[in-house]
Design a protein around this motif. Structure first.
Motif, mmCIF file in Angstrom:
data_model
loop_
_atom_site.group_PDB
_atom_site.id
_atom_site.type_symbol
_atom_site.label_atom_id
_atom_site.label_comp_id
_atom_site.label_asym_id
_atom_site.label_seq_id
_atom_site.Cartn_x
_atom_site.Cartn_y
_atom_site.Cartn_z
ATOM 1 N N TYR A 21 30.425 -30.515 36.007
ATOM 2 C CA TYR A 21 29.433 -29.650 36.652
ATOM 3 C C TYR A 21 29.821 -29.353 38.099
ATOM 4 N N VAL A 24 32.703 -26.686 37.927
ATOM 5 C CA VAL A 24 32.314 -25.305 37.606
ATOM 6 C C VAL A 24 31.274 -24.753 38.584
ATOM 7 N N GLY A 25 30.864 -25.559 39.566
ATOM 8 C CA GLY A 25 29.974 -25.059 40.607
ATOM 9 C C GLY A 25 28.492 -25.248 40.366
ATOM 10 N N LEU A 26 28.105 -25.943 39.288
ATOM 11 C CA LEU A 26 26.672 -26.194 39.065
ATOM 12 C C LEU A 26 26.129 -27.224 40.053
ATOM 13 N N ARG A 47 18.314 -31.679 40.520
ATOM 14 C CA ARG A 47 19.153 -30.551 40.096
ATOM 15 C C ARG A 47 19.837 -30.868 38.763
ATOM 16 N N ILE A 51 19.469 -29.036 35.098
ATOM 17 C CA ILE A 51 20.597 -28.565 34.295
ATOM 18 C C ILE A 51 20.529 -29.155 32.887
ATOM 19 N N LEU A 61 25.656 -22.272 30.459
ATOM 20 C CA LEU A 61 26.028 -22.641 31.819
ATOM 21 C C LEU A 61 25.985 -21.427 32.739
ATOM 22 N N ARG A 62 26.327 -20.273 32.218
ATOM 23 C CA ARG A 62 26.277 -19.039 33.018
ATOM 24 C C ARG A 62 24.830 -18.725 33.418
ATOM 25 N N THR A 65 23.726 -21.242 36.008
ATOM 26 C CA THR A 65 24.364 -20.931 37.288
ATOM 27 C C THR A 65 23.608 -19.815 38.004
ATOM 28 N N LEU A 68 20.308 -21.237 39.377
ATOM 29 C CA LEU A 68 20.542 -22.108 40.526
ATOM 30 C C LEU A 68 20.995 -21.324 41.750
ATOM 31 N N ALA A 69 21.746 -20.255 41.544
ATOM 32 C CA ALA A 69 22.191 -19.429 42.673
ATOM 33 C C ALA A 69 20.993 -18.807 43.391
ATOM 34 N N ASP A 72 19.336 -21.587 45.292
ATOM 35 C CA ASP A 72 20.161 -21.979 46.441
ATOM 36 C C ASP A 72 20.028 -20.999 47.605
#
Length: 133
Positions: A21, A24-26, A47, A51, A61-62, A65, A68-69, A72
């Protein structure tokens, strides 16, 4: 602050998955101690639980992401979450319809197999072999 093993114990997520995670940036890259051990804050527990629960609901996951973006950036991701859930529901509805169609075809083949008179010519094997959806 906690190390990766403690984070894994608290969340039930394997160390390998936590590292993935991060990759891949999660999860944001954690700060590291002098001995290069990762250190995680308690907000990473929440967090990671998000997930994990999102994955259990079938979100990709996409999709996670993207949610979460938004979070964030300091924006509420509720609209994106609802849209993602709507897409997931539509996907499940389509799968259910496809499975019901398959079930109907199997029942039909089974009933025709009961009526087959001559083995290896009109038997269920030929019915399955020659059947097309």
């Amino acid at each position: 602050m906690m190390r990766i093993g403690e984070l894994a114990r608290q969340t039930g997520v394997s160390v390998k998955t936590i590292r993935f995670y991060e990759q891949v940036g999660l999860l944001p890259p954690p700060p590291r101690m002098e001995n290069n051990y990762r250190l995680y804050s308690s907000d990473i527990v929440d967090r990671l639980r998000f997930i994990t629960h999102a994955r259990s609901l079938g979100l990709s996951l996409r999709e996670i992401t993207a949610i979460l973006a938004i979070s964030d950036r300091g924006e509420p991701p509720c609209g994106e979450v609802l849209a993602t859930l709507d897409r997931q529901i539509a996907t499940i509805d389509q799968r259910i319809a496809n499975l019901q169609e398959l079930r109907t075809a199997l029942i039909d083949l089974r009933q025709r197999g009961n009526q087959a008179a001559t083995p290896w010519i009109d038997c269920i094997c030929a019915l399955v072999r020659d059947h097309q959806l």
